[in-house]
Design a protein around this motif. Sequence first.
Motif, PDB file in Angstrom:
ATOM      1  N   PRO A  39      -8.447   4.174   3.645  1.00 16.17           N
ATOM      2  CA  PRO A  39      -8.812   2.788   3.969  1.00 16.17           C
ATOM      3  C   PRO A  39      -8.574   2.475   5.442  1.00 16.17           C
ATOM      4  CG  PRO A  39      -6.643   2.834   2.973  1.00 16.17           C
ATOM      5  CD  PRO A  39      -7.134   4.252   2.971  1.00 16.17           C
ATOM      6  N   LEU A  64      -7.000   4.280  -3.457  1.00 17.42           N
ATOM      7  CA  LEU A  64      -7.938   4.016  -2.365  1.00 17.42           C
ATOM      8  C   LEU A  64      -7.887   5.154  -1.348  1.00 17.42           C
ATOM      9  CD1 LEU A  64      -9.937   2.152  -1.001  1.00 17.42           C
ATOM     10  CD2 LEU A  64      -8.033   0.745  -0.213  1.00 17.42           C
ATOM     11  N   PHE A 122      -2.596  -1.488  -4.323  1.00 13.72           N
ATOM     12  CA  PHE A 122      -3.307  -0.342  -3.780  1.00 13.72           C
ATOM     13  C   PHE A 122      -2.375   0.846  -3.566  1.00 13.72           C
ATOM     14  CE2 PHE A 122      -7.413  -2.183  -3.061  1.00 13.72           C
ATOM     15  CZ  PHE A 122      -7.145  -3.539  -3.006  1.00 13.72           C
ATOM     16  N   CYS A 164       0.847  -1.191   0.000  1.00 14.48           N
ATOM     17  CA  CYS A 164       0.000   0.000   0.000  1.00 14.48           C
ATOM     18  C   CYS A 164       0.882   1.241   0.000  1.00 14.48           C
ATOM     19  CB  CYS A 164      -0.905  -0.016   1.231  1.00 14.48           C
ATOM     20  SG  CYS A 164      -2.073   1.323   1.295  1.00 14.48           S
ATOM     21  N   TYR A 201      -4.347   9.224   2.677  1.00 12.51           N
ATOM     22  CA  TYR A 201      -4.916   9.537   3.979  1.00 12.51           C
ATOM     23  C   TYR A 201      -4.915  11.046   4.188  1.00 12.51           C
ATOM     24  CZ  TYR A 201      -3.819   4.612   4.819  1.00 12.51           C
ATOM     25  OH  TYR A 201      -3.738   3.240   4.721  1.00 12.51           O
ATOM     26  N   PHE A 239       1.394   5.362  -0.072  1.00 11.85           N
ATOM     27  CA  PHE A 239       0.726   6.639   0.124  1.00 11.85           C
ATOM     28  C   PHE A 239       1.757   7.745   0.023  1.00 11.85           C
ATOM     29  CE2 PHE A 239       1.717   4.808   4.190  1.00 11.85           C
ATOM     30  CZ  PHE A 239       2.199   5.831   4.985  1.00 11.85           C
ATOM     31  N   CYS A 262      -2.680   4.108  -1.535  1.00 17.17           N
ATOM     32  CA  CYS A 262      -3.584   4.577  -0.484  1.00 17.17           C
ATOM     33  C   CYS A 262      -3.312   6.028  -0.103  1.00 17.17           C
ATOM     34  CB  CYS A 262      -3.439   3.691   0.752  1.00 17.17           C
ATOM     35  SG  CYS A 262      -3.803   1.957   0.429  1.00 17.17           S
TER      36      CYS A 262
END
Length: 317
Positions: free
Chosen positions: A67, A64, A87, A24, A91, A26, A89
């Motif tokens: 999550p 995403l 993914f 993942c 935030y 980010f 991700c």
Amino acid sequence: MIVQFDCKNNKYVVISTYIFVISCVFFDKSLGVSHKSIIFAPKKRNKYNLVLNTMNENKRKVALVCPTDDHTKEVMQRATENDVAEFVCFYGDDASVRAVECVRSGGADVLMKGAVNTDVLLRAALDKEHGILQKGHVMTHVSVASIPGWERPLIFSDAAVIPRPDIEQMDAIVRYTVEAARNLDIPTPKVALINFTEKENPKFPQTAVYQEIRRRAGEGRYGDMVIGGPMDVKTALDAESGSIKGIASPVVGNADILIFPDIEAGNTFYKTITLFAHATIAGWLAGTQVPVVVTSRADSVESKYYSLITALKMTTL
């Protein structure tokens, strides 16, 4: 165990002893670099591989947004166990904006909502300057239902976006659903234009819209397909009902796609089959640069996962 990189403290931490794999990514906007959560586990096969049997072997990337809820985490787990997605991700308060930027730049094939309000994600997706609604396209919602005891997928629209489609919006809905059907290995989809009446009536304007859609279908606008209606849902899916009513159409009893006259009818059908028929429903937004998965907070993990993998399959369109 699950090991996740803690950016603030610059170290890896154990966050769970359950074993599976997720990669993942980010992004730190200020640093312009990425950090990865690395999670390890054995791969498994499950029934959803059947839905993906015609997908390309290359994994798709999913942007995403937030999550952080248990359902979304489980969806990520299943997707990685089945080796069908990676993914990216995002935030934080600007997660939706950055996820949309990722899609615009070609960094993801699907945009998916996690624990973020739908209106926040859609505001970013529909931004006129920085959004992902394609110029000249209509955004609508497409659903695919897997109903126990029903031997084939049932596609329907629109249950979530357009209140009362006009002719051009209805045209887009038909095009998107027919394309979806072909990507689900239905080469010549049968489309039922749903209404409570089988006759055109000026008191019910959508029947006039249906007349124009049938005319366009006859001109070949939607490719190889069969269209019929107006007709009710039972007639579209039950040949005996059509026979009793004397309706002669190859769509009667054989519909692959149900086109509803308005959002009230579509949404009522959606909620009814999930409650009483225990249907699992995939849903995504079409007309955008990539499919957008915006499941309801009340949807089950099964429906959210089914939505994701069906949206992934739509990326082969």
